[in-house]
Write a protein that holds these residues in place. Structure first.
Motif, short mmCIF file in Angstrom:
data_model
loop_
_atom_site.label_atom_id
_atom_site.label_comp_id
_atom_site.label_asym_id
_atom_site.label_seq_id
_atom_site.Cartn_x
_atom_site.Cartn_y
_atom_site.Cartn_z
N LEU A 50 -25.54 29.31 -65.66
CA LEU A 50 -24.39 28.27 -65.80
C LEU A 50 -24.94 27.35 -66.63
N LEU A 51 -24.15 26.57 -67.47
CA LEU A 51 -24.52 25.35 -68.26
C LEU A 51 -23.91 24.31 -67.88
N VAL A 52 -24.30 23.28 -67.22
CA VAL A 52 -23.39 22.13 -66.97
C VAL A 52 -23.42 21.29 -68.38
N THR A 53 -22.22 20.94 -68.67
CA THR A 53 -22.03 19.92 -70.01
C THR A 53 -21.04 18.87 -69.75
N ARG A 80 -22.48 17.40 -74.81
CA ARG A 80 -23.99 18.12 -74.71
C ARG A 80 -24.31 18.76 -73.42
N VAL A 81 -25.26 19.39 -73.24
CA VAL A 81 -25.63 20.11 -72.21
C VAL A 81 -26.49 19.34 -71.39
N ILE A 82 -26.13 18.94 -70.05
CA ILE A 82 -27.12 18.20 -69.15
C ILE A 82 -27.82 19.06 -68.08
N LYS A 83 -27.58 20.39 -68.33
CA LYS A 83 -28.32 21.23 -67.50
C LYS A 83 -28.22 22.40 -67.91
N PRO A 84 -28.97 23.25 -68.80
CA PRO A 84 -29.20 24.37 -69.37
C PRO A 84 -29.30 25.48 -68.07
N GLY A 85 -29.19 26.71 -68.26
CA GLY A 85 -29.28 27.61 -67.05
C GLY A 85 -28.80 28.92 -67.74
N ARG A 86 -29.56 30.05 -66.95
CA ARG A 86 -29.26 31.47 -67.45
C ARG A 86 -28.05 31.76 -66.76
N MET A 146 -6.55 28.17 -82.36
CA MET A 146 -5.93 27.00 -81.73
C MET A 146 -6.66 25.71 -82.45
N MET A 147 -8.10 25.71 -83.09
CA MET A 147 -8.72 24.78 -83.72
C MET A 147 -8.00 24.63 -84.95
N LYS A 148 -7.48 25.34 -85.62
CA LYS A 148 -6.73 25.25 -86.79
C LYS A 148 -5.54 24.62 -86.66
N THR A 149 -4.61 25.01 -85.70
CA THR A 149 -3.43 24.63 -85.29
C THR A 149 -3.51 23.17 -85.23
N LEU A 150 -4.75 22.70 -84.51
CA LEU A 150 -4.88 21.27 -84.07
C LEU A 150 -5.61 20.46 -85.21
N GLY A 151 -5.90 21.27 -86.45
CA GLY A 151 -6.63 20.45 -87.50
C GLY A 151 -8.13 20.01 -87.27
N ALA A 152 -8.61 20.62 -86.00
CA ALA A 152 -10.01 20.31 -85.85
C ALA A 152 -11.17 20.56 -86.68
N SER A 153 -12.29 19.93 -86.69
CA SER A 153 -13.48 20.07 -87.75
C SER A 153 -14.64 20.19 -86.69
N LEU A 154 -15.47 20.84 -87.10
CA LEU A 154 -16.81 20.99 -86.26
C LEU A 154 -17.66 20.02 -87.24
N GLU A 155 -18.20 18.91 -86.65
CA GLU A 155 -18.69 17.87 -87.92
C GLU A 155 -20.20 17.98 -87.69
N HIS A 156 -20.39 18.17 -86.37
CA HIS A 156 -22.06 18.14 -86.03
C HIS A 156 -22.62 18.92 -85.08
N LEU A 157 -23.84 19.68 -85.25
CA LEU A 157 -24.30 20.47 -84.42
C LEU A 157 -26.00 20.05 -84.39
N ALA A 158 -26.45 20.25 -83.06
CA ALA A 158 -27.69 20.14 -82.85
C ALA A 158 -28.02 20.87 -81.54
N PRO A 159 -29.29 21.14 -81.15
CA PRO A 159 -29.68 21.92 -79.97
C PRO A 159 -29.20 21.11 -78.68
N GLY A 160 -28.00 21.85 -78.11
CA GLY A 160 -27.65 21.18 -76.92
C GLY A 160 -26.38 20.19 -77.11
N THR A 161 -26.24 19.91 -78.41
CA THR A 161 -25.03 18.80 -78.83
C THR A 161 -24.05 19.29 -79.82
N CYS A 162 -22.76 18.93 -79.66
CA CYS A 162 -21.74 19.26 -80.73
C CYS A 162 -20.84 18.19 -80.94
N ARG A 163 -20.41 17.98 -82.02
CA ARG A 163 -19.09 16.85 -82.32
C ARG A 163 -18.24 17.63 -82.95
#
Lengths: 148, 148, 148, 148
Positions: free
Chosen positions: A118-121, A110-116, A27-44
């Motif tokens: 559930l993670l809230v994002t 971004r992750v606003i609450k990590p957890g074993r 689906m990401m390919k169909t939509l032409g999406a790119s993963l531009e940035h990753l850091a612990p707990g965040t993604c663009r």
């Protein structure tokens, strides 16, 4: 496709795991999406508003906005998981703030609450037109770790 | 593409308006979606789980599930609108209940509270595999009428 | 306070466990709430719209509507749990459909997807005035089992 | 009860209108809530965790957390409304992040997207115990202006 020049603070194995998962989503390919940035707990994640991704007025379809915001949330969560885990979205709410008009969408999760268990994002999605960006959506959801 | 054999209780002009809007959404074509049924306040949309609509494990991507549930909700709302109105999603929450595994997805949306300023909608999405169907998501959201 | 005449299909131990938990919630007493009905996967809770439970126009405060809908959802989930488990709400969305005007509120919760790690629930809340009832809210949320 | 020492950037008439509305909500009195801070597009409300506001384990009931977060959101929106308007919550989602354990709750709401027909709001709720504060909830919702 997923160059990720900024993933300096992530271990290579985590960055590889995220990129492999992203690249395996057709689906990401169909939509032409790119993963531009990753850091612990965040993604663009970004995507052009392709001719095939539009609603009836020619703006980006809400499904594209959702796809990018949800995926940025999920991969933000995945950066915090051990090697033998995946995450799945259990619920996601999106508030659409403005028509998604422009050339491309940018989603930051971004992750606003990590957890074993559930993670809230949270994620924000902008539409870019010319050099301008306008916030078009905010998402608040939950990710559940699952064994790979 | 949108045969809608069951739209007997809708006026032709409403059915035409919904079908024109649906056919104008390039995202629906990209996802292979069909408008299967329309009645006042309800709508059913289906789509095959195309090779290009998948997540990393090969199941339907949550964005497909969302796209169908959100669109079924919106077109359910549009059946209740006057001729000079459209609707836009202002917010939508999806709870994902099970992996969307199978041949196609079926989404049924309905208006649970009509209103002049907002319509509240609910949708259910099932995955069909062989002759079996399994509920994979429920959505609860709000549609806002806007002038055409 | 919690007579529960209709809990015939629940084992006594489950009904006792739910009633003990309900009776231990001081907020339910503050709001005057009663556990009216329990069956496997469903729960009905009611409360008068007390003088101290109102918003600025004299209608039931959204916090009362939420309290009853969320609690009916949680206790519906608890009927399906083993003896050594509690449940906690992880997320809950409420759509408010009409002013909660009248003498009392009635909330019915039910589990729409049981699960070992999460249960997805839905609740409807009505306001009763004279002999009439009007739907005022719908809630969609997630409950997580936790050890007692 | 509502001292609001920090409302310097709001006109007196707006601050008065918000305070009058807050003071007219009997539920806020029942919960012991105070309007602590107001500025354009933001609002902070606090409440002790009263003996009558608890769930079965003695923590703050989710209904208290919701009440404060929802009200902080609504009054944040009301600061942006013309004099002849109120706002009502049309939908609100809460994600509960941790048990609300401590002496009191603090809720901060802010408008993330103003609008003539809907305002989208976000709120954060913390529990304070001793000198420590811990985030216990995040809320994302929609407010609709209504004539007074």
């Amino acid at each position: 496709m997923s160059s990720m020049p900024d993933s300096t603070h992530l271990s290579d194995s985590v960055a590889d795991r995220v990129r492999r998962s992203f690249d395996a989503q057709s689906m990401m390919k169909t939509l032409g999406a790119s993963l531009e940035h990753l850091a612990p707990g965040t993604c663009r994640i970004t995507a052009p508003i392709l001719p095939g991704s539009r609603q009836q007025q020619g703006f980006a379809h809400a499904a594209l906005t959702f796809a990018l915001g949800d995926s940025a949330s999920g991969y933000a969560a995945l950066t915090l998981m051990p090697d033998d885990s995946e995450v799945v979205t259990t619920e996601m709410k999106i508030n659409l703030l403005a028509p998604a008009q422009g050339d491309r969408l940018v989603a930051e999760g971004r992750v606003i609450k990590p957890g074993r268990r559930l993670l809230v994002t949270q994620a924000t999605v902008w539409a870019e037109a010319g050099g301008e960006r306008r916030q078009v959506a905010v998402l608040l959801g939950s990710m559940m770790p699952v064994p790979l």
